[in-house]
Enzyme design. Structure first.
Site, PDB file in Angstrom:
ATOM      1  N   SER A  95      47.178   3.060  30.534  1.00  0.00           N
ATOM      2  CA  SER A  95      47.492   2.294  32.000  1.00  0.00           C
ATOM      3  C   SER A  95      46.908   0.449  31.740  1.00  0.00           C
ATOM      4  O   SER A  95      45.508  -0.122  30.943  1.00  0.00           O
ATOM      5  CB  SER A  95      46.177   2.611  33.253  1.00  0.00           C
ATOM      6  OG  SER A  95      46.899   3.816  33.903  1.00  0.00           O
ATOM      7  N   LYS A 170      52.319  -0.382  36.649  1.00  0.00           N
ATOM      8  CA  LYS A 170      50.825   0.503  37.333  1.00  0.00           C
ATOM      9  C   LYS A 170      49.931   0.207  37.208  1.00  0.00           C
ATOM     10  O   LYS A 170      48.991   0.305  38.474  1.00  0.00           O
ATOM     11  CB  LYS A 170      50.236   1.313  35.946  1.00  0.00           C
ATOM     12  CG  LYS A 170      49.223   2.414  36.107  1.00  0.00           C
ATOM     13  CD  LYS A 170      49.754   3.489  37.049  1.00  0.00           C
ATOM     14  CE  LYS A 170      48.175   4.059  36.393  1.00  0.00           C
ATOM     15  NZ  LYS A 170      47.710   5.084  37.658  1.00  0.00           N
ATOM     16  N   LYS A 239      39.373  -1.870  36.129  1.00  0.00           N
ATOM     17  CA  LYS A 239      39.747  -2.433  34.559  1.00  0.00           C
ATOM     18  C   LYS A 239      41.161  -1.981  35.589  1.00  0.00           C
ATOM     19  O   LYS A 239      41.875  -3.642  35.434  1.00  0.00           O
ATOM     20  CB  LYS A 239      39.946  -1.640  33.695  1.00  0.00           C
ATOM     21  CG  LYS A 239      40.861  -1.847  32.289  1.00  0.00           C
ATOM     22  CD  LYS A 239      41.594  -0.715  32.426  1.00  0.00           C
ATOM     23  CE  LYS A 239      41.744   0.726  32.993  1.00  0.00           C
ATOM     24  NZ  LYS A 239      43.334   1.871  32.466  1.00  0.00           N
TER      25      LYS A 239
HETATM   26  P1  NDP Z   1      38.710   9.262  29.395  1.00  0.00           P
HETATM   27  O1  NDP Z   1      37.686   8.425  29.620  1.00  0.00           O
HETATM   28  O2  NDP Z   1      38.505  10.949  29.897  1.00  0.00           O
HETATM   29  O3  NDP Z   1      39.692   9.127  27.430  1.00  0.00           O
HETATM   30  C1  NDP Z   1      39.437   7.983  27.857  1.00  0.00           C
HETATM   31  C2  NDP Z   1      39.822   8.848  25.466  1.00  0.00           C
HETATM   32  O4  NDP Z   1      39.922   7.434  25.138  1.00  0.00           O
HETATM   33  C3  NDP Z   1      38.987   9.745  25.231  1.00  0.00           C
HETATM   34  O5  NDP Z   1      40.038  10.582  24.817  1.00  0.00           O
HETATM   35  C4  NDP Z   1      37.797   8.914  23.933  1.00  0.00           C
HETATM   36  O6  NDP Z   1      37.837   9.756  23.027  1.00  0.00           O
HETATM   37  C5  NDP Z   1      39.596   7.886  23.766  1.00  0.00           C
HETATM   38  N1  NDP Z   1      38.179   6.893  23.458  1.00  0.00           N
HETATM   39  C6  NDP Z   1      37.682   5.932  24.479  1.00  0.00           C
HETATM   40  N2  NDP Z   1      37.381   4.763  23.504  1.00  0.00           N
HETATM   41  C7  NDP Z   1      37.944   4.652  22.252  1.00  0.00           C
HETATM   42  C8  NDP Z   1      37.670   4.460  21.404  1.00  0.00           C
HETATM   43  N3  NDP Z   1      37.019   3.027  21.554  1.00  0.00           N
HETATM   44  N4  NDP Z   1      37.924   3.933  20.029  1.00  0.00           N
HETATM   45  C9  NDP Z   1      39.226   5.010  20.883  1.00  0.00           C
HETATM   46  N5  NDP Z   1      39.416   6.438  21.369  1.00  0.00           N
HETATM   47  C10 NDP Z   1      38.859   5.849  22.378  1.00  0.00           C
HETATM   48  O7  NDP Z   1      39.992   8.517  30.147  1.00  0.00           O
HETATM   49  P2  NDP Z   1      41.300   9.024  31.383  1.00  0.00           P
HETATM   50  O8  NDP Z   1      41.923  10.551  30.094  1.00  0.00           O
HETATM   51  O9  NDP Z   1      41.530   9.430  32.547  1.00  0.00           O
HETATM   52  O10 NDP Z   1      42.453   8.234  31.057  1.00  0.00           O
HETATM   53  C11 NDP Z   1      42.773   7.004  29.459  1.00  0.00           C
HETATM   54  C12 NDP Z   1      44.049   6.262  30.610  1.00  0.00           C
HETATM   55  O11 NDP Z   1      44.837   6.703  31.744  1.00  0.00           O
HETATM   56  C13 NDP Z   1      43.316   4.795  30.693  1.00  0.00           C
HETATM   57  O12 NDP Z   1      43.841   3.734  30.785  1.00  0.00           O
HETATM   58  C14 NDP Z   1      43.720   5.719  33.343  1.00  0.00           C
HETATM   59  O13 NDP Z   1      42.712   4.154  33.459  1.00  0.00           O
HETATM   60  C15 NDP Z   1      45.027   6.563  32.180  1.00  0.00           C
HETATM   61  N6  NDP Z   1      44.471   7.193  33.258  1.00  0.00           N
HETATM   62  C16 NDP Z   1      43.879   7.919  34.078  1.00  0.00           C
HETATM   63  C17 NDP Z   1      44.075   9.106  35.448  1.00  0.00           C
HETATM   64  C18 NDP Z   1      43.728  10.352  35.446  1.00  0.00           C
HETATM   65  O14 NDP Z   1      43.740  10.478  36.637  1.00  0.00           O
HETATM   66  N7  NDP Z   1      42.211  10.484  35.011  1.00  0.00           N
HETATM   67  C19 NDP Z   1      45.438   9.029  36.095  1.00  0.00           C
HETATM   68  C20 NDP Z   1      46.208   7.955  35.471  1.00  0.00           C
HETATM   69  C21 NDP Z   1      46.680   7.266  34.454  1.00  0.00           C
HETATM   70  P3  NDP Z   1      36.079  10.193  23.015  1.00  0.00           P
HETATM   71  O15 NDP Z   1      36.768  11.567  23.645  1.00  0.00           O
HETATM   72  O16 NDP Z   1      35.695  10.033  21.692  1.00  0.00           O
HETATM   73  O17 NDP Z   1      35.623   9.846  24.186  1.00  0.00           O
END
Ligand code: NDP
Length: 295
Positions: A95, A170, A239
């Site tokens: 997102s 979104k 965010k």
């Molecule tokens: P999480 O915080 O659970 O996961 C984030 C992911 O991004 C992890 O794989 C993390 O890796 C990785 N990450 C974080 N920082 C970095 C970095 N600097 N470099 C590389 N990788 C990085 O987030 P979500 O999965 O919940 O959300 C992901 C996206 O989807 C967001 O934009 C969110 O707004 C959107 N979203 C989420 C929903 C939900 O229900 N959770 C629903 C709809 C949209 P690591 O494992 O190393 O921390």
């Protein structure tokens, strides 16, 4: 179909699981242990770097917290761009924010790499059930190329406009979600204080014009029960509302309500921290009003 998936977080993991079941998957995650744990249960190859993941497939999907992290993994000698070949496609399910997407798309276009912003909605359960809504920004040809990959985890998949339009839509969706959560908490705290049981108030509202996904699902399942599961970080919703507030202002549309909700979620994020779930915002209203919305 060969697909690389980068970002095995709360929502990325169940999305990638569908890709593993239906395609040839390569995964990369910043914390490598998460990728190896995923590979122990799901058929895939683990890439050592984003570059390797980019080189492994012609369709690459990112699902990271914000556009900043997408930017960060694109660049550098081990970055995605170094691995992706001309003619390939990047689908960004983060997102993200519209302006960053337009800039990223322009950078990729110089290398003849196509880009589609494709954020998702439906939560972790929607992802597990392969029932996500996917809102896409890009051109018709790119959308058509992306569709087979998106259909692996999406149910309602719509091209909503040019690059950035998916991220804008979104953000507006999630600003509504945040508004509903805050308004529901204020109203239900007051009703509870006045002696109306939350479950009774919800029964009535959910048969009336004020109902929403928040009143029909989130509050009954997470607040009234006191369960407050952590599935979608409040920090990520904060965010999204900030992106929506900026987007609405940029379009020169009065944005008083969205700016206010953005401010409230900024305060909530500061007070509750980076790990809190989005529905925990309700607990602030409970704290300030001295009442719990339960039962
Ligand atoms: P999480 O915080 O659970 O996961 C984030 C992911 O991004 C992890 O794989 C993390 O890796 C990785 N990450 C974080 N920082 C970095 C970095 N600097 N470099 C590389 N990788 C990085 O987030 P979500 O999965 O919940 O959300 C992901 C996206 O989807 C967001 O934009 C969110 O707004 C959107 N979203 C989420 C929903 C939900 O229900 N959770 C629903 C709809 C949209 P690591 O494992 O190393 O921390």
């Amino acid at each position: 179909m060969k697909v690389s998936f980068l970002g095995l977080g709360a929502i990325g993991t169940p999305m990638a699981r569908h890709v593993a079941a239906k395609g040839e998957l390569t995964v990369w995650n910043r914390t490598a242990a998460t990728a190896h744990a995923f590979a122990s249960t799901d058929r895939c190859v683990v890439a050592g770097t984003a570059r390797e993941a980019g080189a492994a497939s012609t369709v690459v999907i990112t699902c990271l917290p914000t556009s900043r992290e997408v930017d960060a993994i694109l660049g550098g000698p081990d970055g995605l761009l170094a691995g992706m070949s001309p003619g390939s496609l990047l689908i960004d399910c983060t997102s993200g924010d519209p302006a960053s997407s337009r800039r990223i798309a322009a950078t990729l276009a110089e290398r003849n790499i196509a880009f589609l912003d494709a954020p998702v909605s439906g939560g972790v359960n929607g992802a597990i059930n392969g029932a996500l809504t996917v809102m896409c920004g890009g051109d018709d040809a790119t959308f058509a190329r992306a569709l087979p990959a998106l259909e692996m985890f999406g149910k309602k998949i719509v091209l909503v406009g040019p690059v950035g339009a998916g991220h804008a839509l979104k953000a507006v969706n999630n600003a509504w979600l945040a508004t509903h959560i805050w308004a529901a908490a204020e109203g239900l705290a007051a009703l509870t204080k006045a002696g109306v049981k939350p479950s009774v108030a919800l029964e009535v509202i959910n048969a009336s014009s004020g109902r929403s996904n928040t009143s029909e699902n989130l509050v009954p399942q997470r607040v009234v029960t006191g369960a407050f599961p952590r599935t979608f970080k409040l920090a990520l919703l904060e965010k999204d509302v900030a992106i929506a507030a900026e987007f609405i202002r940029e379009q020169r549309v009065p944005s008083a309500v969205t700016q206010q909700v953005a401010e409230l979620f900024r305060v909530a994020r500061d007070m509750l921290g980076e790990e809190a779930d989005h529905v925990e915002a309700v607990q602030l209203i409970e704290r300030w009003s001295g009442v719990e919305i339960r039962g």
